[in-house]
Design a protein around this motif. Sequence first.
Motif, PDB file in Angstrom:
ATOM      1  N   ASP A 126       1.196  -4.875  21.672  1.00 21.97           N
ATOM      2  CA  ASP A 126       1.212  -4.989  23.138  1.00 21.97           C
ATOM      3  C   ASP A 126       1.926  -3.758  23.704  1.00 21.97           C
ATOM      4  O   ASP A 126       3.143  -3.630  23.599  1.00 21.97           O
ATOM      5  N   LEU A 127       1.148  -2.863  24.300  1.00 19.07           N
ATOM      6  CA  LEU A 127       1.707  -1.612  24.835  1.00 19.07           C
ATOM      7  C   LEU A 127       2.322  -1.871  26.212  1.00 19.07           C
ATOM      8  O   LEU A 127       1.700  -2.537  27.039  1.00 19.07           O
ATOM      9  N   GLY A 128       3.486  -1.320  26.464  1.00 16.58           N
ATOM     10  CA  GLY A 128       4.125  -1.524  27.775  1.00 16.58           C
ATOM     11  C   GLY A 128       4.427  -2.994  27.977  1.00 16.58           C
ATOM     12  O   GLY A 128       4.065  -3.592  28.991  1.00 16.58           O
ATOM     13  N   CYS A 129       5.148  -3.580  27.009  1.00 20.38           N
ATOM     14  CA  CYS A 129       5.346  -5.045  26.993  1.00 20.38           C
ATOM     15  C   CYS A 129       6.354  -5.509  28.030  1.00 20.38           C
ATOM     16  O   CYS A 129       6.493  -6.701  28.269  1.00 20.38           O
ATOM     17  N   GLY A 130       7.094  -4.561  28.657  1.00 20.03           N
ATOM     18  CA  GLY A 130       8.069  -4.954  29.665  1.00 20.03           C
ATOM     19  C   GLY A 130       9.125  -5.880  29.080  1.00 20.03           C
ATOM     20  O   GLY A 130       9.604  -5.686  27.961  1.00 20.03           O
ATOM     21  N   PHE A 131       9.457  -6.935  29.830  1.00 20.76           N
ATOM     22  CA  PHE A 131      10.497  -7.872  29.370  1.00 20.76           C
ATOM     23  C   PHE A 131       9.894  -9.007  28.553  1.00 20.76           C
ATOM     24  O   PHE A 131      10.521 -10.054  28.371  1.00 20.76           O
ATOM     25  N   GLY A 132       8.676  -8.817  28.041  1.00 16.35           N
ATOM     26  CA  GLY A 132       8.101  -9.775  27.089  1.00 16.35           C
ATOM     27  C   GLY A 132       7.137 -10.774  27.701  1.00 16.35           C
ATOM     28  O   GLY A 132       6.568 -11.610  27.000  1.00 16.35           O
ATOM     29  N   LYS A 133       6.891 -10.655  29.003  1.00 22.46           N
ATOM     30  CA  LYS A 133       6.048 -11.650  29.687  1.00 22.46           C
ATOM     31  C   LYS A 133       4.611 -11.637  29.171  1.00 22.46           C
ATOM     32  O   LYS A 133       3.934 -12.658  29.177  1.00 22.46           O
ATOM     33  N   SER A 134       4.145 -10.465  28.746  1.00 15.64           N
ATOM     34  CA  SER A 134       2.788 -10.387  28.186  1.00 15.64           C
ATOM     35  C   SER A 134       2.786 -10.644  26.684  1.00 15.64           C
ATOM     36  O   SER A 134       1.785 -11.104  26.130  1.00 15.64           O
ATOM     37  N   THR A 135       3.893 -10.365  26.009  1.00 10.13           N
ATOM     38  CA  THR A 135       3.929 -10.420  24.538  1.00 10.13           C
ATOM     39  C   THR A 135       4.077 -11.848  24.029  1.00 10.13           C
ATOM     40  O   THR A 135       3.370 -12.263  23.101  1.00 10.13           O
ATOM     41  N   GLN A 136       5.001 -12.595  24.638  1.00  6.44           N
ATOM     42  CA  GLN A 136       5.260 -13.953  24.140  1.00  6.44           C
ATOM     43  C   GLN A 136       4.029 -14.857  24.178  1.00  6.44           C
ATOM     44  O   GLN A 136       3.800 -15.600  23.215  1.00  6.44           O
ATOM     45  N   PRO A 137       3.202 -14.826  25.237  1.00  4.56           N
ATOM     46  CA  PRO A 137       2.025 -15.707  25.234  1.00  4.56           C
ATOM     47  C   PRO A 137       1.073 -15.464  24.051  1.00  4.56           C
ATOM     48  O   PRO A 137       0.385 -16.387  23.612  1.00  4.56           O
ATOM     49  N   PHE A 138       1.057 -14.247  23.500  1.00  4.47           N
ATOM     50  CA  PHE A 138       0.210 -14.008  22.309  1.00  4.47           C
ATOM     51  C   PHE A 138       0.671 -14.868  21.131  1.00  4.47           C
ATOM     52  O   PHE A 138      -0.134 -15.315  20.335  1.00  4.47           O
ATOM     53  N   THR A 139       1.995 -15.084  21.043  1.00  3.68           N
ATOM     54  CA  THR A 139       2.504 -15.882  19.915  1.00  3.68           C
ATOM     55  C   THR A 139       2.095 -17.353  20.053  1.00  3.68           C
ATOM     56  O   THR A 139       2.027 -18.078  19.072  1.00  3.68           O
ATOM     57  N   ILE A 140       1.828 -17.774  21.276  1.00  4.01           N
ATOM     58  CA  ILE A 140       1.382 -19.164  21.500  1.00  4.01           C
ATOM     59  C   ILE A 140      -0.133 -19.256  21.279  1.00  4.01           C
ATOM     60  O   ILE A 140      -0.629 -20.145  20.585  1.00  4.01           O
ATOM     61  N   ASP A 141      -0.870 -18.304  21.850  1.00  2.00           N
ATOM     62  CA  ASP A 141      -2.337 -18.387  21.793  1.00  2.00           C
ATOM     63  C   ASP A 141      -2.905 -17.926  20.447  1.00  2.00           C
ATOM     64  O   ASP A 141      -4.031 -18.281  20.104  1.00  2.00           O
ATOM     65  N   PHE A 188      -3.226  -2.210  13.155  1.00  2.00           N
ATOM     66  CA  PHE A 188      -3.457  -3.374  14.033  1.00  2.00           C
ATOM     67  C   PHE A 188      -4.957  -3.674  14.148  1.00  2.00           C
ATOM     68  O   PHE A 188      -5.796  -2.792  13.930  1.00  2.00           O
ATOM     69  N   ASP A 189      -5.265  -4.940  14.523  1.00  2.00           N
ATOM     70  CA  ASP A 189      -6.669  -5.240  14.851  1.00  2.00           C
ATOM     71  C   ASP A 189      -6.850  -5.518  16.349  1.00  2.00           C
ATOM     72  O   ASP A 189      -7.970  -5.730  16.803  1.00  2.00           O
ATOM     73  N   LEU A 190      -5.740  -5.521  17.105  1.00  2.00           N
ATOM     74  CA  LEU A 190      -5.839  -5.561  18.574  1.00  2.00           C
ATOM     75  C   LEU A 190      -4.726  -4.692  19.157  1.00  2.00           C
ATOM     76  O   LEU A 190      -3.544  -4.907  18.854  1.00  2.00           O
ATOM     77  N   VAL A 191      -5.122  -3.721  19.967  1.00  2.00           N
ATOM     78  CA  VAL A 191      -4.138  -2.926  20.720  1.00  2.00           C
ATOM     79  C   VAL A 191      -4.420  -3.208  22.198  1.00  2.00           C
ATOM     80  O   VAL A 191      -5.526  -2.966  22.685  1.00  2.00           O
ATOM     81  N   THR A 192      -3.421  -3.761  22.866  1.00  2.00           N
ATOM     82  CA  THR A 192      -3.677  -4.298  24.203  1.00  2.00           C
ATOM     83  C   THR A 192      -2.605  -3.848  25.189  1.00  2.00           C
ATOM     84  O   THR A 192      -1.556  -3.329  24.786  1.00  2.00           O
ATOM     85  N   SER A 193      -2.878  -4.037  26.468  1.00  2.00           N
ATOM     86  CA  SER A 193      -1.842  -3.824  27.484  1.00  2.00           C
ATOM     87  C   SER A 193      -2.177  -4.656  28.707  1.00  2.00           C
ATOM     88  O   SER A 193      -3.346  -4.947  28.962  1.00  2.00           O
ATOM     89  N   THR A 194      -1.145  -5.051  29.437  1.00  2.00           N
ATOM     90  CA  THR A 194      -1.368  -5.680  30.744  1.00  2.00           C
ATOM     91  C   THR A 194      -0.527  -4.941  31.765  1.00  2.00           C
ATOM     92  O   THR A 194       0.683  -4.803  31.599  1.00  2.00           O
ATOM     93  N   MET A 195      -1.189  -4.443  32.787  1.00  2.00           N
ATOM     94  CA  MET A 195      -0.541  -3.753  33.917  1.00  2.00           C
ATOM     95  C   MET A 195       0.224  -2.507  33.487  1.00  2.00           C
ATOM     96  O   MET A 195       1.250  -2.171  34.087  1.00  2.00           O
ATOM     97  N   LEU A 196      -0.240  -1.860  32.444  1.00  2.00           N
ATOM     98  CA  LEU A 196       0.385  -0.600  32.015  1.00  2.00           C
ATOM     99  C   LEU A 196      -0.379   0.612  32.565  1.00  2.00           C
ATOM    100  O   LEU A 196       0.232   1.544  33.084  1.00  2.00           O
ATOM    101  N   LEU A 197      -1.708   0.604  32.441  1.00  2.00           N
ATOM    102  CA  LEU A 197      -2.473   1.830  32.682  1.00  2.00           C
ATOM    103  C   LEU A 197      -2.257   2.402  34.083  1.00  2.00           C
ATOM    104  O   LEU A 197      -2.175   3.620  34.251  1.00  2.00           O
ATOM    105  N   HIS A 198      -2.135   1.524  35.097  1.00  2.00           N
ATOM    106  CA  HIS A 198      -1.995   2.042  36.474  1.00  2.00           C
ATOM    107  C   HIS A 198      -0.612   2.663  36.698  1.00  2.00           C
ATOM    108  O   HIS A 198      -0.369   3.225  37.756  1.00  2.00           O
ATOM    109  N   GLU A 199       0.265   2.539  35.694  1.00  2.00           N
ATOM    110  CA  GLU A 199       1.589   3.174  35.820  1.00  2.00           C
ATOM    111  C   GLU A 199       1.620   4.527  35.113  1.00  2.00           C
ATOM    112  O   GLU A 199       2.680   5.148  35.015  1.00  2.00           O
ATOM    113  N   MET A 200       0.459   4.960  34.605  1.00  2.00           N
ATOM    114  CA  MET A 200       0.427   6.228  33.858  1.00  2.00           C
ATOM    115  C   MET A 200      -0.528   7.230  34.516  1.00  2.00           C
ATOM    116  O   MET A 200      -1.598   6.846  34.976  1.00  2.00           O
ATOM    117  N   PRO A 201      -0.174   8.511  34.483  1.00  2.00           N
ATOM    118  CA  PRO A 201      -1.131   9.510  34.953  1.00  2.00           C
ATOM    119  C   PRO A 201      -2.306   9.623  33.968  1.00  2.00           C
ATOM    120  O   PRO A 201      -2.163   9.255  32.789  1.00  2.00           O
TER     121      PRO A 201
END
Length: 344
Positions: free
Chosen positions: A167-182, A230-243
């Motif tokens: 999980d790229l740009g995982c922040g404070f874990g809000k995007s990362t932790q749900p992967f462990t559940i799902d 890895f077999d999944l490289v993902t991000s949520t709300m990261l790309l719009h913060e990068m040039p």
Amino acid sequence: MKQLGRRFDAYQSFLLGCKSYWSGSLYPQLKIESGDLKPEDIDASKSSSVTYQYYAFLERHLQRMKYSGRYGIAPMHEPFRDEFEEWLDQPLPKNLLSLDADCTPPAYFTEIDIHQHPGGTCGDTLAGVIYDRGSRSMWPGRSKDRGLHGRFNAVVKETCEPHNILDLGCGFGKSTQPFTIDFPKAQVTGIDISVPCLKFAAVTANEENIQNIGYRQSRAEETPFPPTSFDLVTSTMLLHEMPPKAIRATAKEAFRLLEAGGYTIHLDYLADDDPFNRFIHYGHGQRNNEPYMRPLNEMDLGSTLRECGFEDIKIMPFEEAPNALSPANDSWRFPWVVVVGRKP
Ligand SMILES: C[S@@+](CC[C@H](N)C(=O)[O-])C[C@H]1O[C@@H](n2cnc3c(N)ncnc32)[C@H](O)[C@@H]1O
């Protein structure tokens, strides 16, 4: 979660009420008024439209008040600084958090107070705590829910069943932790440039006794992992913060990190070519200190992924909340999209 007092709660719920008016009343009114304009006149109309001026003022200043006003999130955490710092610096199990003193956050990120967060999300030691509180406090209709990431994971599930997730740009874990559940059988790794956010993510994962998770300080553009890790490289709300240059480097890095048949899947914002929608989205980027929203929209993300070697590229609208994409919904919303590519 620590309570910050009734004044804080009252002030923040007043701002939430104002934000609901902004998204549910002012935005639809602005849209109706803009309907009479020719596409080329939408931009120019902003100086003369009182509705637009009020809309833009509220968008900018409600967010500023949320963080920095008298009962804003940043000043209201100050009396508890020592307590939060001690909590963040507590000993953690081996391999849960790996920091890298040589990883400097890129200037494109540190030179702006992103989202109007004072000092940005990687400066102050409490930046992760403040960012977490900020993410809960002011989105009408979904202030406390974490449903967005669950809905994203449902889209991921339609595409693949990953075992090793980055999980790229995982922040404070809000995007990362749900992967462990799902994806309970998967090993999940979150990376970010923000030490305060990573510490928050690791401490909360430890408190929740999550086993299959690890956090590491790294830039998305250049990570320390070996090829095909890895077999999944993902991000949520990261790309719009990068040039765009950093987005291209990140796509190339995702390709290197994936095993054959692996997927890169990103949740982000791309406004469609409707002139009003673009005008609103680009204005949001300006008013909320998110300068790369427009460049992301103007680059050809699909071609970027193709040039890196990805196939089966799809860019699809994403429904972030029930009925958000219904024609009956006339409230303001981000132009959410899911971007998918497969490594052949
Ligand atoms: C909007 S937040 C999204 C956090 C999380 N993915 C979520 O959905 O809540 C973007 C995150 O990307 C991180 N970030 C920005 N540029 C980065 C880079 N070049 N490499 C790694 N992380 C980065 C920021 O520190 C921030 O935590």
